[in-house]
Scaffold this active site. Structure first.
Site, mmCIF file in Angstrom:
data_model
loop_
_atom_site.group_PDB
_atom_site.id
_atom_site.type_symbol
_atom_site.label_atom_id
_atom_site.label_comp_id
_atom_site.label_asym_id
_atom_site.label_seq_id
_atom_site.Cartn_x
_atom_site.Cartn_y
_atom_site.Cartn_z
ATOM 1 C CB CYS A 357 -1.034 -0.015 1.113
ATOM 2 S SG CYS A 357 -0.537 -0.842 2.619
ATOM 3 N NE ARG A 386 2.391 -8.995 5.445
ATOM 4 C CZ ARG A 386 1.072 -8.882 5.312
ATOM 5 N NH1 ARG A 386 0.278 -9.700 5.990
ATOM 6 N NH2 ARG A 386 0.549 -7.967 4.524
ATOM 7 C CD GLN A 404 -0.687 -8.734 0.129
ATOM 8 O OE1 GLN A 404 -0.162 -7.675 -0.186
ATOM 9 N NE2 GLN A 404 -1.372 -8.872 1.247
ATOM 10 C CG ASP A 406 -2.323 -5.465 -2.333
ATOM 11 O OD1 ASP A 406 -3.491 -5.307 -1.947
ATOM 12 O OD2 ASP A 406 -1.331 -4.992 -1.736
ATOM 13 C CG HIS A 408 -3.858 -0.195 -2.454
ATOM 14 N ND1 HIS A 408 -2.823 -1.013 -2.852
ATOM 15 C CD2 HIS A 408 -4.065 -0.444 -1.134
ATOM 16 C CE1 HIS A 408 -2.401 -1.716 -1.815
ATOM 17 N NE2 HIS A 408 -3.143 -1.398 -0.762
ATOM 18 C CE LYS A 492 -9.056 -7.519 8.774
ATOM 19 N NZ LYS A 492 -7.814 -8.293 8.596
ATOM 20 C CG HIS A 538 -5.775 -0.832 1.930
ATOM 21 N ND1 HIS A 538 -4.409 -0.750 2.061
ATOM 22 C CD2 HIS A 538 -6.262 0.326 2.451
ATOM 23 C CE1 HIS A 538 -4.086 0.390 2.631
ATOM 24 N NE2 HIS A 538 -5.199 1.068 2.887
#
Length: 666
Positions: A357, A386, A404, A406, A408, A492, A538
């Site tokens: 992000c 991570r 991901q 992912d 945004h 979320k 997100h």
């Protein structure tokens, strides 16, 4: 102080009772059936011991086995305590640490004496027998409040160094409680617990395995023995669960991944996956599928750096809130001499990105944005790292390096509900095309968070409104709100998939975030000519490719839909006279877009069938001299008995159709 208090029951009726009356006494006054069935009490919504005295006016409801979620939490916690008592009875010198309930049972971490060493799986039946003896003794479980110094002294005197350490570090002013089993054994615990050990069903639990663990989950600390168990309300529930466990073991993605030659993991890269060609073919199909989905939904794909300066992570808030899970890197050429430290004390720090992000905000900030440019949907197949503890890693399900799907969405305030509703529709289509049903939850503000209360109020209200507009806030979709489970920067929505054997997996999310755009100074020029902050949504659907592939393998028990299968068909010969025909069939299938291999080995056909079945190949096309002469194939389909004879051209058409991804079939 009045000696009488008012207790209001769920039906609205009220009773005046003497202060100090217990919920158990009220249950007995209502009737003997309820007195026997009642396991615990809810006092103004908080779960409490049924024997704990009432001290003030309250709303009371009694918990029975019909309140399954609360009842299971209680009995599993009690099974954990009984396990700890049994272990200390059998193995004096063993120290106790923690023993929580879990999603399907409980565990307890022990520090065995140095003389006896770690516990073993073959000792579990003996421990189970002692647990049943404790349950049969029907020992009362009594709550006691202790002074901090008194409790620390007690633990220290008993040689319980782990408990003494934990008691010393609990916040000042916090009430320290212990639960005593009968007149002797005790454990430090907030509770609640059942009234006695006899409330447990001795035939409704089973100890399952022993593993290693670390004190407080830190591998720098002492190593412990963790004993796992599964616990239920009755024998029938346990039996059903054991069947599910057996089925889950057959579906274990690590076992199937090896049998299907998809991937492997090894110590040289803890928590990172070595994808083999067949496994990476599944990945490529998923990636192509998701790209078609996001292209059709108006997203723009980007790619961002793996490593960014620590100052960027400080500004975003991750350095303070998430640093323990980040891999940090010195921004310095390492010392290559034999003497001296590899990195100096003067090194600046960078970090591998744990999420995408902040980098997407930096892309948004390049160039002036107008309100007409919004919504701007940025997508990335973003590789993240991570720093998960070694003991927490689990196949594809929990890794250190992951990618991901992912994205945004930067949007105006007036666009939020429509954007979230559109995402709900996209996620619904994707999950249904993979054969999943799902429930949807709203995770609300956590205790530690950024942003004002007004920002959180607004974000949570917008997500509720979007789900309602999408028609998903209904019991059919398992709608539920989860207090305290949001991210530190945003509430979320969560999608929980249900697999073929009833397990749930939390995968997709969308978060409504006003914190990061503010912290990272993202803005656009609004219609009034002034700078405004965008809202940042997100979102992910797969969650991570690694975990989603693991879920798919277990959901389908390795028998993936043909379009996802790494090898969609094998042409196998019975006799060498059919080799040329088999090669021609492979060429035609390949030209039709089918992933196909040939098996021309001089092996019996039954051997070939078994081998390709184990590899979960969807279709085996068997050919011999007769099939070569007639231009046919004998098709054996995975999971079906017998075979079908059909012309090669017809078989190619059928396989081509099945090999087409669901979003392209129309």
């Amino acid at each position: 102080m009045s000696q009488m208090i008012r207790v209001t029951l769920p039906d609205g009726s009220a009773r005046e009772v003497v202060r100090g009356t217990t919920p158990a006494q009220i249950a007995a006054d209502i009737g003997p059936g309820l007195a026997k069935a009642a396991l615990a009490a809810k006092i103004d919504g908080e779960l409490r011991d049924i024997m704990r005295p009432l001290e003030e006016d309250t709303n009371l409801s009694l918990v029975t086995s019909r309140d399954e979620a609360d009842a299971l939490e209680l009995v599993r916690h009690d099974y954990a305590h009984v396990l700890a008592e049994a272990v200390q009875n059998l193995f004096p010198g063993t120290q106790i640490t923690f023993g929580p309930s879990t999603g399907d049972g409980f565990y307890y971490d022990f520090a065995p004496s140095a003389e006896r060493g770690p516990f073993r799986d073959d000792e579990l039946p003996l421990i189970e027998e002692e647990m049943r003896r404790i349950i049969a003794a029907d020992l009362p479980l009594t709550r006691e409040v202790w002074e901090r110094d008194q409790l620390i002294a007690k633990w220290t005197a008993d040689g319980e160094t782990f408990k003494a350490e934990w008691a010393a570090e609990l916040p000042q002013g916090e009430e320290l409680t212990v639960y005593r089993s009968g007149d002797g054994w005790m454990d430090m615990c907030r509770g609640p617990h059942l009234a006695s050990t006899g409330k447990l069903d001795p035939s409704a639990f089973k100890l399952t395995r022993v593993s290693g663990a670390y004190w407080r989950g830190d591998q720098k600390n002492a190593q412990l023995s963790r004993i796992y168990g599964t616990g239920w309300l009755n024998k029938k529930q346990l039996a059903e669960h054991l069947v599910r466990l057996e089925e889950a073991a057959k579906r274990d993605h690590r076992k199937l991944g090896q049998e299907m030659d998809l991937f492997h993991l090894q110590a040289e890269a803890h928590g990172s996956v070595f994808w083999h060609p067949k496994g990476y073919m599944i990945w490529r199909e998923l990636e192509a599928y998701m790209r078609r989905a996001i292209d059709g939904a108006g997203y723009r794909e980007v790619k961002t750096p793996q490593v960014m300066d620590a100052r960027q992570w400080e500004q975003s808030g991750h350095w303070g809130k998430y640093r323990e899970n980040m891999f940090v890197i010195p921004d310095e050429v390492p010392n290559i001499e034999d003497e001296g430290p590899i990195v100096s004390d003067e090194a600046e720090w960078m970090a591998l990105k744990p999420m995408n992000c902040p980098a997407h905000v930096l892309i948004f900030r390049q160039g002036m944005k107008s309100y007409r440019d919004l919504p701007l949907r940025l997508y990335e197949n973003g590789c993240c790292h991570r720093n998960e503890p070694h003991g927490a890693l689990h196949g594809l399900m929990r890794v250190r390096q992951f990618t991901q799907d992912d994205a945004h969405i930067f949007c105006r305030e007036d666009q939020i509900v429509d954007e979230v509703r559109a995402f709900c529709a996209l996620a619904d289509r994707v999950y249904r095309e993979f054969g999943f049903t799902y429930s949807i939850k709203l995770a609300l503000r956590p205790e530690k968070r950024f942003g004002t209360e007004e920002m959180w109020d607004l974000a949570e209200t917008e997500l509720r409104a979007a789900v309602a507009a999408a028609g998903l806030d209904t019991p059919e979709y398992g709608w539920e709100e989860l207090p305290g489970e949001g991210a530190f920067y945003a509430p979320k929505l969560e999608w929980h998939l249900t697999d073929a054997i009833g397990r749930t997996w939390q995968v997709g999310t969308i978060q409504s975030d006003r914190v990061l755009p503010d912290r990272l100074d993202a803005s656009y020029i609004a219609e009034d000519g002034e700078r405004h902050r965008p809202v940042m949504l997100h979102r992910a659907i797969f969650g991570s490719y690694e975990r989603f592939i693991g879920i798919l393998i277990e959901h389908f028990a390795g028998k993936l839909p043909v379009w996802l299968a790494p090898v969609q068909a094998v042409v196998a010969t019975i006799v060498s006279d059919a080799d040329d025909y088999a090669k021609d069939a492979v060429a035609q299938l390949t030209a039709a877009g089918v992933r196909v291999e040939s098996d021309l080995r001089n092996e019996k056909i039954n051997y070939k069938v078994r081998e390709h079945s184990l590899a979960k190949v969807p279709h085996l096309l068997v050919v011999g001299k007769r099939e070569a002469d007639e231009g046919t194939v004998a098709i054996r389909t995975l999971g079906q008995d017998g075979q079908r004879i059909m012309p090669l051209a017809e078989a190619i058409a059928m396989l081509k159709g099945e090999a087409t991804p669901p979003d392209l079939r129309s």
